[in-house]
Design a protein around this motif. Sequence first.
Motif, PDB file in Angstrom:
ATOM      1  N   VAL A  18       0.852  -1.199   0.000  1.00  0.00           N
ATOM      2  CA  VAL A  18       0.000   0.000   0.000  1.00  0.00           C
ATOM      3  C   VAL A  18       0.885   1.245   0.000  1.00  0.00           C
ATOM      4  N   MET A  19       1.926   1.251   0.831  1.00  0.00           N
ATOM      5  CA  MET A  19       2.851   2.380   0.890  1.00  0.00           C
ATOM      6  C   MET A  19       3.545   2.576  -0.457  1.00  0.00           C
ATOM      7  N   ARG A  20       3.962   1.494  -1.087  1.00  0.00           N
ATOM      8  CA  ARG A  20       4.634   1.567  -2.390  1.00  0.00           C
ATOM      9  C   ARG A  20       3.714   2.221  -3.416  1.00  0.00           C
ATOM     10  N   LYS A  21       2.450   1.807  -3.440  1.00  0.00           N
ATOM     11  CA  LYS A  21       1.500   2.378  -4.402  1.00  0.00           C
ATOM     12  C   LYS A  21       1.278   3.863  -4.148  1.00  0.00           C
ATOM     13  N   GLU A  22       1.142   4.244  -2.886  1.00  0.00           N
ATOM     14  CA  GLU A  22       0.933   5.657  -2.546  1.00  0.00           C
ATOM     15  C   GLU A  22       2.149   6.500  -2.922  1.00  0.00           C
ATOM     16  N   LEU A  23       3.337   5.979  -2.670  1.00  0.00           N
ATOM     17  CA  LEU A  23       4.552   6.698  -3.084  1.00  0.00           C
ATOM     18  C   LEU A  23       4.584   6.865  -4.595  1.00  0.00           C
ATOM     19  N   GLY A  24       4.189   5.828  -5.307  1.00  0.00           N
ATOM     20  CA  GLY A  24       4.138   5.911  -6.767  1.00  0.00           C
ATOM     21  C   GLY A  24       3.169   6.976  -7.236  1.00  0.00           C
ATOM     22  N   ARG A  25       1.987   7.037  -6.612  1.00  0.00           N
ATOM     23  CA  ARG A  25       1.001   8.066  -6.977  1.00  0.00           C
ATOM     24  C   ARG A  25       1.546   9.463  -6.702  1.00  0.00           C
ATOM     25  N   LYS A  26       2.189   9.639  -5.555  1.00  0.00           N
ATOM     26  CA  LYS A  26       2.753  10.953  -5.221  1.00  0.00           C
ATOM     27  C   LYS A  26       3.858  11.337  -6.193  1.00  0.00           C
ATOM     28  N   LEU A  27       4.676  10.374  -6.565  1.00  0.00           N
ATOM     29  CA  LEU A  27       5.757  10.656  -7.507  1.00  0.00           C
ATOM     30  C   LEU A  27       5.208  11.051  -8.870  1.00  0.00           C
ATOM     31  N   ILE A  28       4.154  10.386  -9.307  1.00  0.00           N
ATOM     32  CA  ILE A  28       3.520  10.749 -10.581  1.00  0.00           C
ATOM     33  C   ILE A  28       2.999  12.183 -10.521  1.00  0.00           C
ATOM     34  N   LYS A  29       2.354  12.570  -9.416  1.00  0.00           N
ATOM     35  CA  LYS A  29       1.844  13.937  -9.277  1.00  0.00           C
ATOM     36  C   LYS A  29       2.984  14.948  -9.300  1.00  0.00           C
ATOM     37  N   ILE A  30       4.104  14.607  -8.691  1.00  0.00           N
ATOM     38  CA  ILE A  30       5.254  15.516  -8.691  1.00  0.00           C
ATOM     39  C   ILE A  30       5.822  15.642 -10.103  1.00  0.00           C
ATOM     40  N   LYS A  31       5.909  14.527 -10.827  1.00  0.00           N
ATOM     41  CA  LYS A  31       6.401  14.580 -12.213  1.00  0.00           C
ATOM     42  C   LYS A  31       5.468  15.407 -13.089  1.00  0.00           C
ATOM     43  N   GLN A  32       4.154  15.249 -12.896  1.00  0.00           N
ATOM     44  CA  GLN A  32       3.203  16.048 -13.663  1.00  0.00           C
ATOM     45  C   GLN A  32       3.339  17.526 -13.313  1.00  0.00           C
ATOM     46  N   GLY A  33       3.526  17.814 -12.025  1.00  0.00           N
ATOM     47  CA  GLY A  33       3.734  19.192 -11.598  1.00  0.00           C
ATOM     48  C   GLY A  33       4.988  19.787 -12.198  1.00  0.00           C
ATOM     49  N   HIS A  34       6.025  18.978 -12.296  1.00  0.00           N
ATOM     50  CA  HIS A  34       7.276  19.436 -12.912  1.00  0.00           C
ATOM     51  C   HIS A  34       7.046  19.808 -14.373  1.00  0.00           C
ATOM     52  N   MET A  35       6.254  18.988 -15.080  1.00  0.00           N
ATOM     53  CA  MET A  35       5.973  19.285 -16.486  1.00  0.00           C
ATOM     54  C   MET A  35       5.199  20.597 -16.623  1.00  0.00           C
ATOM     55  N   VAL A  36       4.211  20.808 -15.757  1.00  0.00           N
ATOM     56  CA  VAL A  36       3.424  22.048 -15.792  1.00  0.00           C
ATOM     57  C   VAL A  36       4.323  23.235 -15.479  1.00  0.00           C
ATOM     58  N   LEU A  37       5.150  23.093 -14.465  1.00  0.00           N
ATOM     59  CA  LEU A  37       6.059  24.162 -14.060  1.00  0.00           C
ATOM     60  C   LEU A  37       7.056  24.477 -15.176  1.00  0.00           C
ATOM     61  N   SER A  38       7.620  23.455 -15.776  1.00  0.00           N
ATOM     62  CA  SER A  38       8.569  23.664 -16.872  1.00  0.00           C
ATOM     63  C   SER A  38       7.914  24.375 -18.041  1.00  0.00           C
ATOM     64  N   SER A  39       6.694  23.993 -18.358  1.00  0.00           N
ATOM     65  CA  SER A  39       5.970  24.619 -19.457  1.00  0.00           C
ATOM     66  C   SER A  39       5.696  26.090 -19.159  1.00  0.00           C
ATOM     67  N   ALA A  40       5.285  26.385 -17.920  1.00  0.00           N
ATOM     68  CA  ALA A  40       5.004  27.777 -17.546  1.00  0.00           C
ATOM     69  C   ALA A  40       6.269  28.624 -17.609  1.00  0.00           C
ATOM     70  N   VAL A  41       7.375  28.079 -17.171  1.00  0.00           N
ATOM     71  CA  VAL A  41       8.648  28.809 -17.240  1.00  0.00           C
ATOM     72  C   VAL A  41       9.027  29.064 -18.700  1.00  0.00           C
ATOM     73  N   PHE A  42       8.890  28.050 -19.539  1.00  0.00           N
ATOM     74  CA  PHE A  42       9.219  28.193 -20.954  1.00  0.00           C
ATOM     75  C   PHE A  42       8.361  29.286 -21.603  1.00  0.00           C
ATOM     76  N   GLU A  46       3.118  22.278  -2.610  1.00  0.00           N
ATOM     77  CA  GLU A  46       2.149  21.480  -1.857  1.00  0.00           C
ATOM     78  C   GLU A  46       2.431  19.988  -1.995  1.00  0.00           C
ATOM     79  N   GLU A  47       2.754  19.549  -3.206  1.00  0.00           N
ATOM     80  CA  GLU A  47       3.061  18.133  -3.420  1.00  0.00           C
ATOM     81  C   GLU A  47       4.323  17.729  -2.657  1.00  0.00           C
TER      82      GLU A  47
END
Length: 93
Positions: A34-58, A86-87
Amino acid sequence: LKKDIARIADGDLVAAVSLREEDEFQELATDMDVMRKELGRKLIKIKQGHMVLSSAVFELQRAILKGNPSADQVGALKEAVIRMKEELNAFTC
């Protein structure tokens, strides 16, 4: 179980944690999975946030080079930074 713990510590969040047979560690293995799955979900949200942030900076950099950055672009960047923060705050290190 020890190998699964080491694998997760190394960043592998794909393979499930499980024991081959029923024993007193089965509940621990289930909780770790359960912990592994939750960490995976959080990591995906952080990666998605990174993409949004990178796009906004660009987009803001492009607008600055053209000489016409807008308040909306600055606002989008600020929102992306806040969401990323927040993430990341979900983790305590």
